[in-house]
Write an enzyme that holds these catalytic residues in place. Structure first.
Site, mmCIF file in Angstrom:
data_model
loop_
_atom_site.group_PDB
_atom_site.id
_atom_site.type_symbol
_atom_site.label_atom_id
_atom_site.label_comp_id
_atom_site.label_asym_id
_atom_site.label_seq_id
_atom_site.Cartn_x
_atom_site.Cartn_y
_atom_site.Cartn_z
ATOM 1 C CG HIS A 114 -44.121 2.757 40.066
ATOM 2 N ND1 HIS A 114 -44.341 1.359 40.817
ATOM 3 C CD2 HIS A 114 -43.114 2.932 39.410
ATOM 4 C CE1 HIS A 114 -43.100 1.059 40.929
ATOM 5 N NE2 HIS A 114 -42.142 1.501 40.388
ATOM 6 C CG ASP B 34 -38.842 -1.391 37.285
ATOM 7 O OD1 ASP B 34 -38.780 -1.304 36.416
ATOM 8 O OD2 ASP B 34 -39.144 -1.323 38.825
ATOM 9 C CG HIS C 252 -39.233 -0.662 41.960
ATOM 10 N ND1 HIS C 252 -38.601 -0.159 41.089
ATOM 11 C CD2 HIS C 252 -38.744 -0.371 42.477
ATOM 12 C CE1 HIS C 252 -37.580 0.000 41.690
ATOM 13 N NE2 HIS C 252 -37.365 0.473 42.716
ATOM 14 C CG ASP D 39 -35.648 -0.865 38.307
ATOM 15 O OD1 ASP D 39 -35.992 -2.509 37.137
ATOM 16 O OD2 ASP D 39 -36.391 -0.464 38.743
#
Ligand SMILES: [Zn+2]
Length: 330
Positions: free
Chosen positions: A149, A186, A188, A267
Site C-alpha cells: 500500500h 493479497d 487488498h 488475507d
C-alpha cells in the site's frame, strides 16, 4: 552408477530456496490489538519448524536497504519523512512522551519501525542479489511491516516502504533486467505498487483482490501494464483460479518476465476476517506453482516473494507453509 549414488548420499543438501528475515521486523508494533502484529512472524516460524519445511530452506538475515535504494521507488521527501518520524519517536520516548507516532488511523511507528522497514526492504534486495547471482533459485522474505500500500510519496494501510516495488526497481536499475513481473494475491489491491510501477513498460503487474474494499482502487486502472482482477466478497478459490488462468497467464506468457516478484498476502484465506474471499492453502500452492511455471520458462526460475497481509495466525502459518513447499519443491 554406485559412485554417484554415494555422492548423493554424502553431499550436503543445498537448498535452492532462501528464507530472509531480521529480528527487528518482530519489534515493530502498532499498539495492542492491532492485527498487523509481531505474532504473525512467530506463527510462520512455528509452522515451518513443526512441519519440517524450515529445515529445507537457506536461512539468511536481511541487511538494511540503503537510502539510495529506497529512493528507486520512493521520493526523497517520503524517505526523509519516514526517517525523521522514526527519530522523533525516539526523542519523544526519551522525553517521557508517547511510544507511537501515528501516520493514519491504521499505521503508526514505534521506536523499532525505522529499522524494521529498512530491513524489510533490504530482505527483498538481498534476495534479489542472491537469486540474480544464482546462489538461490527463489526466496521468501518473512518480513513486516508489509509494503504494497505504500505509494511513492506516502505510507498507509500498515505499509511504509514498498518492499516489492523497491526490489523490482532495483532489479531493473541495478541488475539491468529489461522485464520484471509483480504478482499480487493479497485480498487488498496493491495500490502502492501500481502507483510506483504503473506506466513503466519494463514492469507488468498482475493482481486479484476483493472489490469494493480497502483501499477502494484498482477497478478500471488506466495503465496498460496493470492486469487487475477485482472480485466480489465471497468469491471461491476455484473461481479465482479460473480467472487467474484466463487473465493473468496469457499476459505473463506474452511479457516473458526475466524475474518475478510476489506480493504474498494471505488475507484472502477463508479463515481470515480482514477480508471476505474464500481461498485456502491449496489455492496458494496452485498459484505459486503457476507462477513458478512462468519463472522456469522465462526467468531461470527467479522468484522473490515478500510477505504482505495475512492476519489469522493459524491460516497464515499454514498458507506460508504451502507457498514455501511449492517454491522449494518440498
Ligand atoms: Zn492485505
Amino acid at each position: 552408477m554406485t559412485l554417484s549414488e554415494n555422492e548423493q548420499e554424502t553431499s550436503p543438501i543445498v537448498s535452492k530456496t532462501g528464507y530472509f528475515t531480521h529480528p527487528d521486523c518482530r519489534r515493530h508494533e502498532m499498539g495492542p490489538g492491532h492485527p498487523e502484529c509481531p505474532e504473525r512472524l512467530d506463527a510462520i516460524e512455528d509452522r515451518l519448524l513443526v512441519s519440517g519445511v524450515g529445515a529445507g530452506l537457506d536461512h539468511r538475515i536481511a541487511p538494511e536497504a540503503s537510502i539510495g535504494d529506497l529512493e528507486l521507488a520512493h521520493s526523497k521527501m517520503h524517505v526523509a519523512a519516514m526517517r525523521g518520524l522514526g527519530q522523533e519517536v525516539k526523542e519523544a520516548i526519551n522525553a517521557g512522551g508517547p511510544a507511537y507516532a501515528a501516520i493514519d488511523p491504521d499505521t503508526a511507528m514505534n521506536v523499532h519501525t525505522w529499522s524494521a522497514i529498512t530491513h524489510a526492504a533490504g530482505a527483498a534486495l538481498a534476495a534479489t542479489d542472491a537469486v540474480m547471482a544464482g546462489e538461490l533459485e527463489n526466496a521468501f522474505c518473512a518480513v513486516r511491516p508489509p509494503g504494497h500500500h505504500a505509494t511513492r510519496d506516502r505510507a498507509m494501510g500498515f505499509c511504509f516502504f514498498n518492499n516489492v516495488a523497491v526490489a523490482a526497481k532495483y532489479a531493473l536499475e541495478r541488475h539491468g533486467l529489461k522485464r520484471v513481473a509483480v504478482v499480487d494475491f493479497d485480498v487488498h489491491h496493491g495500490n502502492g505498487t501500481e502507483d510506483i510501477l504503473g506506466g513503466d513498460p519494463r514492469a507488468l503487474m498482475v493482481g486479484i483482490f476483493q472489490h469494493p474494499f480497502y483501499p477502494y482502487s484498482g477497478d478500471g486502472s488506466s495503465y496498460d501494464n496493470m492486469v487487475n482482477i477485482p472480485v466480489p466478497a465471497y468469491t471461491k478459490g476455484a473461481d479465482i483460479r479460473e480467472m487467474i488462468e484466463m487473465l493473468w497467464m496469457p499476459r505473463l506468457e506474452e511479457f516473458k518476465p526475466q524475474m518475478i516478484f510476489i506480493s504474498a498476502g494471505f488475507d484472502a484465506h477463508r479463515e481470515d476476517d480482514l477480508g471476505q474471499l474464500r481461498m485456502n492453502e491449496s489455492d496458494y500452492s496452485w498459484i505459486t506453482m503457476r507462477v513458478k511455471d512462468i519463472a522456469r520458462k522465462y526467468a531461470n526460475g527467479r522468484i522473490v516473494s515478500s510477505l504482505e497481509g495475512g492476519y489469522n495466525l493459524s491460516a497464515l502459518g499454514r498458507s506460508v507453509e504451502a507457498h514455501l513447499r511449492a517454491l522449494a519443491d518440498l
